[in-house]
Write a protein that holds these residues in place. Sequence first.
Motif, PDB file in Angstrom:
ATOM      1  N   HIS A  89      42.000  46.477  36.109  1.00 39.96           N
ATOM      2  CA  HIS A  89      40.655  46.801  35.646  1.00 39.96           C
ATOM      3  C   HIS A  89      39.607  46.031  36.442  1.00 39.96           C
TER       4      HIS A  89
ATOM      5  N   HIS B 215      40.354  40.161  33.387  1.00 38.61           N
ATOM      6  CA  HIS B 215      41.563  39.506  32.856  1.00 38.61           C
ATOM      7  C   HIS B 215      42.750  39.447  33.839  1.00 38.61           C
TER       8      HIS B 215
ATOM      9  N   GLU C 174      33.980  49.191  32.825  1.00 40.83           N
ATOM     10  CA  GLU C 174      35.306  48.664  33.176  1.00 40.83           C
ATOM     11  C   GLU C 174      36.094  49.804  33.808  1.00 40.83           C
TER      12      GLU C 174
HETATM   13 MN    MN Z   1      40.857  45.751  30.438  1.00 44.41          MN
END
Ligand code: MN
Length: 285
Positions: A84, A199, A73
């Motif tokens: 990210h 996300h 990540e």
């Molecule tokens: Mn993250």
Amino acid sequence: MNYSGMSLRQTEVDLHAHSTASDGQLSPTQLIEKAIGSGVRLLALTDHDTINGLKEAREAAVGRNIQLVSGVELSARWCQHSIHIIGLNFDAEGYSLTNGLAQLRQLRTQRAVAIAEKLEDLGISGALSWTSKQVLSTQITRAHFARLLVERKYCRTIQQAFKKYLGPGKLLYVECNWPPMKEALDWIRASGGCSVLAHPLRYGLDVTQLTQLLHEFKTAGGDAIEIYSGTDSSGEIMICTRYARQFNLKASIGSDYHGETQRRSRLGATCPFSVPVQPVWEIFR
Ligand code: MN
Ligand code: AMP
Ligand code: MN
Ligand code: MN
């Protein structure tokens, strides 16, 4: 390895999880055991800015009923926002990515030193050596400093430590000049991997900003977006699914698991994946 041939159910896939190589609480070996016990058959270990846990995880997965995908990540910057980018199924020896990871390691070390100095000024000593002992690699994250504040009873919870001290603009916040998104995407691509915007709904962006981010992500060669990252509601999953279709991106799913006591996510994603979006693991090169 052609993962599309594995006929996986989405509950058997988790492409976002952390170990003690960054801010996870389980060692890579423990994470593999936990994943097998949770019914995961395809797992990516995606530590923050490091692949140091990969070797141990690979060894632990040999001969077991689980496929391990290389993962990471990456911290990156888009228009002054920290974002990210997850890299999946790359060549772990690829020069471009390892070179990029070395840059990120340096940035993290500099920031950790700066945070420790701020703590020292407040009379809290030994923060750097305490946090260093918590990680297998040198990837000290803000989560480690949050644990220190809880351990030494300055805060009751990790969330409180972020809210009071480590969040943007707070007393212990140190800006980090992460590389531009395009660079992170190039490192992953040059090392043969697929890139995922992690996300997307957690960056505090409004619809216009997120649309622009996704447009630039796609244009810069991004492959997929995470439509489930551990805690999303069905409404949030629908929003991300619509973005995936709008920008012709594949879908990734993961738990963003950090351990039993951190956050609420469980290992093994449980997203109802009945939407017509192609899973990212079907395009692993
Ligand atoms: Mn993250
Ligand atoms: P860093 O990449 O060093 O800035 O650290 C970010 C990590 O800290 C994230 O990956 C999370 O694991 C954790 N984190 C960030 N914000 C929070 C929060 N509000 N509550 C709990 N953990 C958080
Ligand atoms: Mn984390
Ligand atoms: Mn994560």
